[in-house]
Design an enzyme around this catalytic site. Structure first.
Site, PDB file in Angstrom:
ATOM      1  N   ASP A  78       0.832  -1.200   0.000  1.00 17.36           N
ATOM      2  CA  ASP A  78       0.000   0.000   0.000  1.00 17.36           C
ATOM      3  C   ASP A  78       0.873   1.260   0.000  1.00 17.36           C
ATOM      4  OD1 ASP A  78      -2.185  -1.657   0.206  1.00 17.36           O
ATOM      5  OD2 ASP A  78      -2.332  -1.455   2.383  1.00 17.36           O
TER       6      ASP A  78
HETATM    7  N1  URA Z   1      -1.269  -6.027   3.795  1.00 14.24           N
HETATM    8  C1  URA Z   1      -1.771  -4.771   3.827  1.00 14.24           C
HETATM    9  O1  URA Z   1      -2.805  -4.533   4.428  1.00 14.24           O
HETATM   10  N2  URA Z   1      -1.100  -3.812   3.194  1.00 14.24           N
HETATM   11  C2  URA Z   1       0.080  -4.005   2.549  1.00 14.24           C
HETATM   12  O2  URA Z   1       0.663  -3.063   2.010  1.00 14.24           O
HETATM   13  C3  URA Z   1       0.595  -5.316   2.522  1.00 14.24           C
HETATM   14  C4  URA Z   1      -0.104  -6.313   3.145  1.00 14.24           C
END
Ligand code: URA
Length: 236
Positions: free
Chosen positions: A103
């Protein structure tokens, strides 16, 4: 190592395997200055000079990077909102893309490559690639919820599970190290959200056993032994 001429042409990225065969049959390919129109012809990519219509074909160069992703970058090659992308952080002329996603605000280990097979290998659910995250929560993780996360909770109708949960500081139960083998979008946040927790920060410590051994925002090439080990481990 010898490879078939049509495979070499297709893998160089100039055309498909079928079109490469057509080029050979049309007499448009030469190897070391001799026209070759035999489909089963094999060449040595390191030594032979292959030309199409008189122009040299360069073998495709695969590249593999480990980036320690900083917060504030999207894990795509271009963003509709014009935000900075992870590929902006790596200096290369190759068309690289991230292996899976982190993310915008997630930090840590992200692999990037221009090798689609390698990327598929490390993102396919059947390979159960281990991912380790350091998670900060908005409140203390209690024992019942820890047990639930290890047994599995439902997110969007499908069960998700953490294979391991540790507290690096026994007295700080807001800080958790989790291991999982799932790459579903926003998986870690959704798992905690299913039990009413908010993830306040998320850092991927390792992916497929590769650790973030460069500072945030920096990257390095994977060693040939790391690449070979990953292929050996997951391609068979
Ligand atoms: N899980 C998440 O919620 N976000 C990420 O960036 C990676 C795994």
């Amino acid at each position: 190592m010898l490879v078939r001429l049509n495979k070499f042409i297709a893998e160089s990225g100039i055309t498909s395997r079928r079109k490469a065969e057509e080029l050979i049959l049309q007499g448009r390919i030469s190897v070391n200055n001799e026209i070759v129109n035999e489909l089963s012809f094999k060449i040595n990519p390191d030594a032979d000079d292959v030309l199409v219509d008189g122009e040299r074909i360069k073998p495709r160069r695969y590249v593999y990077y480990l980036l320690n992703k900083p917060s504030g970058f999207v894990s795509t090659t271009n963003d509709e909102k014009n935000r900075a992308t992870v590929t902006d952080l790596i200096k290369t002329n190759e068309k690289i893309f991230p292996v899976g996603r982190l993310d915008y605000n997630t930090t840590g280990v992200l692999l990037l490559t221009n090798d689609g097979n390698f990327s598929n290998l490390l993102t396919h659910p059947k390979n159960q690639i281990p991912r380790v995250y350091e998670v900060h929560l908005d409140r203390l993780l209690n024992d019942d919820d820890k047990t639930s996360l290890l047994r599995g909770v439902y997110i969007e109708g499908e069960k998700g599970v953490f294979s391991r949960i540790d507290f690096p500081k026994i007295k700080d139960r807001k800080r958790v190290i989790i291991t999982c083998t799932e790459g579903r979008n926003r998986f870690v946040k959704k798992m905690f959200a299913a039990l009413g927790y908010t993830v306040t920060s998320l850092n991927r410590i390792s992916f497929a056993g590769i650790l973030a051994d460069v500072p945030p925002g920096k990257y390095r090439k994977l060693d040939i032994s790391e690449i070979k080990n990953l292929i050996k481990k997951y391609a068979e």
